[in-house]
Scaffold this motif. Structure first.
Motif, PDB file in Angstrom:
ATOM      1  N   MET A  51       1.909   9.861  46.060  1.00 29.08           N
ATOM      2  CA  MET A  51       3.253   9.318  45.957  1.00 29.08           C
ATOM      3  C   MET A  51       3.167   7.921  45.357  1.00 29.08           C
ATOM      4  SD  MET A  51       6.058   8.654  48.979  1.00 29.08           S
ATOM      5  CE  MET A  51       4.818   8.239  50.140  1.00 29.08           C
ATOM      6  N   GLY A 103       8.889   5.521  44.461  1.00 27.88           N
ATOM      7  CA  GLY A 103       9.420   6.852  44.179  1.00 27.88           C
ATOM      8  C   GLY A 103       9.423   7.702  45.437  1.00 27.88           C
ATOM      9  N   THR A 104      10.306   8.695  45.483  1.00 24.22           N
ATOM     10  CA  THR A 104      10.333   9.569  46.648  1.00 24.22           C
ATOM     11  C   THR A 104       9.345  10.711  46.463  1.00 24.22           C
ATOM     12  OG1 THR A 104      12.170  10.850  45.740  1.00 24.22           O
ATOM     13  CG2 THR A 104      12.735   9.067  47.252  1.00 24.22           C
ATOM     14  N   SER A 105       8.844  11.208  47.580  1.00 22.51           N
ATOM     15  CA  SER A 105       7.928  12.341  47.563  1.00 22.51           C
ATOM     16  C   SER A 105       8.711  13.617  47.276  1.00 22.51           C
ATOM     17  CB  SER A 105       7.236  12.472  48.928  1.00 22.51           C
ATOM     18  OG  SER A 105       8.179  12.884  49.911  1.00 22.51           O
ATOM     19  N   LYS A 134      11.858  13.942  52.862  1.00 21.34           N
ATOM     20  CA  LYS A 134      11.191  13.245  51.760  1.00 21.34           C
ATOM     21  C   LYS A 134      10.836  11.871  52.297  1.00 21.34           C
ATOM     22  CE  LYS A 134      13.483  15.245  47.734  1.00 21.34           C
ATOM     23  NZ  LYS A 134      14.167  14.941  46.471  1.00 21.34           N
ATOM     24  N   SER A 135       9.870  11.226  51.680  1.00 19.96           N
ATOM     25  CA  SER A 135       9.553   9.855  52.070  1.00 19.96           C
ATOM     26  C   SER A 135       9.448   8.993  50.820  1.00 19.96           C
ATOM     27  CB  SER A 135       8.264   9.799  52.896  1.00 19.96           C
ATOM     28  OG  SER A 135       7.188  10.346  52.187  1.00 19.96           O
ATOM     29  N   GLN A 136       9.623   7.698  51.023  1.00 19.16           N
ATOM     30  CA  GLN A 136       9.567   6.735  49.935  1.00 19.16           C
ATOM     31  C   GLN A 136       8.829   5.513  50.450  1.00 19.16           C
ATOM     32  OE1 GLN A 136      13.167   4.558  49.165  1.00 19.16           O
ATOM     33  NE2 GLN A 136      12.714   4.392  46.981  1.00 19.16           N
ATOM     34  N   ARG A 158      18.695   8.532  56.580  1.00 16.69           N
ATOM     35  CA  ARG A 158      17.702   7.658  55.952  1.00 16.69           C
ATOM     36  C   ARG A 158      17.245   6.697  57.035  1.00 16.69           C
ATOM     37  NH1 ARG A 158      19.719   4.306  51.262  1.00 16.69           N
ATOM     38  NH2 ARG A 158      19.896   2.602  52.717  1.00 16.69           N
ATOM     39  N   TYR A 197      17.915  10.639  47.338  1.00 12.39           N
ATOM     40  CA  TYR A 197      18.071   9.245  47.710  1.00 12.39           C
ATOM     41  C   TYR A 197      19.538   8.903  47.891  1.00 12.39           C
ATOM     42  CZ  TYR A 197      17.664   4.224  47.876  1.00 12.39           C
ATOM     43  OH  TYR A 197      17.733   2.929  48.309  1.00 12.39           O
TER      44      TYR A 197
END
Length: 98
Positions: A1, A5-7, A44-46, A68, A97
């Motif tokens: 990652m 950016g998001t995964s 998702k993660s960022q 979030r 996002y």
């Protein structure tokens, strides 16, 4: 990652359920309702100066919310923060996002 950016979307884990559970009471207070169902489905993660988690949560038979949640860096020793959320989501709504 990449940082910022998001995964890719991934299936929910025990960790994402724990994160969602940690902010459930705050969400219930903001929405002025109780969620008898609160099951994470995907996330998702960022990576930023900590981690933003975007989590899809089943809260009713066909009702979802998107959360979030910000997790600060370990050395900051801060609680999880419900940064934002979206209600009235469907199972097919993309986790993006916001």
């Amino acid at each position: 990652m990449l940082c910022g950016g998001t995964s890719a979307t991934k299936p929910a884990t025990d960790e994402t359920q724990r994160i969602a559970d940690a902010v459930k009471a705050e969400l219930e207070e903001k929405e002025n309702r109780k969620f008898s169902t609160f099951k994470t489905v995907e996330f998702k993660s960022q990576m930023v100066a900590g981690i933003n988690y975007f989590i899809k949560v089943l809260v009713g038979e066909e009702e979802f919310v998107h959360l979030r949640v910000f997790q600060s860096l370990p050395h900051e020793n801060k609680p999880l923060q419900l940064s934002s959320y979206q209600t009235n989501k469907a199972k097919t709504d993309e986790l993006a996002y916001f």
